[in-house]
Design an enzyme around this catalytic site. Sequence first.
Site, mmCIF file in Angstrom:
data_model
loop_
_atom_site.group_PDB
_atom_site.id
_atom_site.type_symbol
_atom_site.label_atom_id
_atom_site.label_comp_id
_atom_site.label_asym_id
_atom_site.label_seq_id
_atom_site.Cartn_x
_atom_site.Cartn_y
_atom_site.Cartn_z
ATOM 1 N N LYS A 47 1.232 -5.088 6.028
ATOM 2 C CA LYS A 47 0.244 -4.168 6.553
ATOM 3 C C LYS A 47 -0.642 -3.619 5.442
ATOM 4 O O LYS A 47 -1.741 -3.168 5.675
ATOM 5 C CB LYS A 47 0.950 -2.980 7.247
ATOM 6 N N GLY A 48 -0.113 -3.601 4.231
ATOM 7 C CA GLY A 48 -0.755 -2.872 3.133
ATOM 8 C C GLY A 48 -2.161 -3.332 2.802
ATOM 9 O O GLY A 48 -3.003 -2.537 2.392
ATOM 10 N N GLU A 103 -4.827 -8.811 -0.892
ATOM 11 C CA GLU A 103 -3.586 -8.028 -0.853
ATOM 12 C C GLU A 103 -3.771 -6.725 -1.625
ATOM 13 O O GLU A 103 -4.621 -6.630 -2.522
ATOM 14 C CB GLU A 103 -2.448 -8.896 -1.425
ATOM 15 N N ASP A 104 -2.977 -5.746 -1.272
ATOM 16 C CA ASP A 104 -3.090 -4.444 -1.930
ATOM 17 C C ASP A 104 -2.584 -4.475 -3.368
ATOM 18 O O ASP A 104 -3.256 -3.999 -4.278
ATOM 19 C CB ASP A 104 -2.363 -3.347 -1.114
ATOM 20 N N ASP A 107 3.315 -6.975 -7.501
ATOM 21 C CA ASP A 107 4.343 -6.294 -8.293
ATOM 22 C C ASP A 107 5.229 -7.371 -8.946
ATOM 23 O O ASP A 107 4.844 -7.928 -9.976
ATOM 24 C CB ASP A 107 5.123 -5.362 -7.365
ATOM 25 N N LYS A 135 0.308 -4.893 -10.910
ATOM 26 C CA LYS A 135 1.359 -4.141 -11.625
ATOM 27 C C LYS A 135 2.226 -5.169 -12.341
ATOM 28 O O LYS A 135 3.264 -5.593 -11.831
ATOM 29 C CB LYS A 135 2.150 -3.340 -10.589
ATOM 30 N N PHE A 156 5.496 3.799 -8.759
ATOM 31 C CA PHE A 156 5.408 3.546 -7.328
ATOM 32 C C PHE A 156 4.210 4.295 -6.758
ATOM 33 O O PHE A 156 4.110 5.513 -6.862
ATOM 34 C CB PHE A 156 6.701 3.940 -6.604
ATOM 35 N N ASP A 163 2.469 2.028 1.183
ATOM 36 C CA ASP A 163 3.369 2.965 1.858
ATOM 37 C C ASP A 163 4.649 3.195 1.079
ATOM 38 O O ASP A 163 4.997 2.445 0.164
ATOM 39 C CB ASP A 163 3.761 2.402 3.229
ATOM 40 N N ARG A 169 0.164 5.453 4.221
ATOM 41 C CA ARG A 169 -0.835 4.381 4.173
ATOM 42 C C ARG A 169 -2.249 4.910 4.402
ATOM 43 O O ARG A 169 -3.230 4.305 3.978
ATOM 44 C CB ARG A 169 -0.550 3.337 5.267
HETATM 45 P P1 IMP Z 1 6.117 -8.151 -4.855
HETATM 46 O O1 IMP Z 1 6.659 -9.316 -4.076
HETATM 47 O O2 IMP Z 1 7.181 -7.471 -5.644
HETATM 48 O O3 IMP Z 1 4.932 -8.494 -5.717
HETATM 49 O O4 IMP Z 1 5.724 -7.068 -3.785
HETATM 50 C C1 IMP Z 1 4.504 -6.986 -3.201
HETATM 51 C C2 IMP Z 1 4.565 -6.000 -2.059
HETATM 52 O O5 IMP Z 1 5.466 -4.935 -2.353
HETATM 53 C C3 IMP Z 1 3.214 -5.360 -1.866
HETATM 54 O O6 IMP Z 1 2.462 -6.087 -0.963
HETATM 55 C C4 IMP Z 1 3.614 -3.997 -1.342
HETATM 56 O O7 IMP Z 1 3.781 -4.075 0.043
HETATM 57 C C5 IMP Z 1 4.929 -3.706 -1.988
HETATM 58 N N1 IMP Z 1 4.767 -2.873 -3.203
HETATM 59 C C6 IMP Z 1 4.870 -3.235 -4.485
HETATM 60 N N2 IMP Z 1 4.636 -2.211 -5.306
HETATM 61 C C7 IMP Z 1 4.373 -1.155 -4.511
HETATM 62 C C8 IMP Z 1 4.020 0.206 -4.771
HETATM 63 O O8 IMP Z 1 3.894 0.688 -5.914
HETATM 64 N N3 IMP Z 1 3.839 0.983 -3.667
HETATM 65 C C9 IMP Z 1 3.950 0.508 -2.396
HETATM 66 N N4 IMP Z 1 4.252 -0.750 -2.112
HETATM 67 C C10 IMP Z 1 4.474 -1.583 -3.163
HETATM 68 MG MG MG Z 2 1.884 -5.612 0.872
#
Ligand code: IMP
Ligand code: MG
Length: 179
Positions: A47-48, A103-104, A107, A135, A156, A163, A169
């Site tokens: 959703k982000g 994408e938002d 990470d 990040k 975070f 969210d 959000r």
């Molecule tokens: P990844 O697979 O670890 O890169 O995660 C990506 C997803 O984790 C993003 O699309 C977000 O939904 C969530 N996410 C990662 N970091 C944050 C944060 O700092 N705040 C909120 N959601 C996060």
């Molecule tokens: Mg996301």
Amino acid sequence: MQIMMETKNNLHLYIPRDTITATVSRLAGEITADYRDKNPLLVGVLKGGIVFLADLIRCLDFPLEIDCIKVSSYGAGQQSSGTVSVVQGLNSEVSGRHVLVVEDIADTGITLSFLMTYLQEKSPASLRLCVLLDKPAQRRCDLHIDYIGLTVPDKFLVGYGLDCSEKYRNLPDIWVMEG
Ligand code: IMP
Ligand code: MG
């Protein structure tokens, strides 16, 4: 980056809306230069990613289409479960299209590297990735990002689509969550 220390319970204002707007506008310029004649399919990640997608497409003055996909990798809270699956697929045909994933935040990169592989297998004409926030501190896989809004530290963040257990959000700015 401008950092303000306005406090909202355990939230600290981190990226004000003006900075977000300027960043979206700069990314839109880069995307326009690359896609203006390509009728791209922009894929928002639910959703982000939808808040960013909604703002981004209104800065793009050329033909394009949008679709959304839902990928699950996180449980409630702040930690990744590390397991990824497509929860809701695309309605659009991807084969032969110029696809740009929107994408938002990236990470660990696990969600997006899974998603890029999933979409690549559908034979797009091209496939690129745009994230508002990168990040890189916790990156756990090789992820190429074509368009990056802002690089952020290992904190975070909530707001502007991001969210914590489905809350925040709707905040127009991006906040650091502490505690
Ligand atoms: P990844 O697979 O670890 O890169 O995660 C990506 C997803 O984790 C993003 O699309 C977000 O939904 C969530 N996410 C990662 N970091 C944050 C944060 O700092 N705040 C909120 N959601 C996060
Ligand atoms: Mg996301």
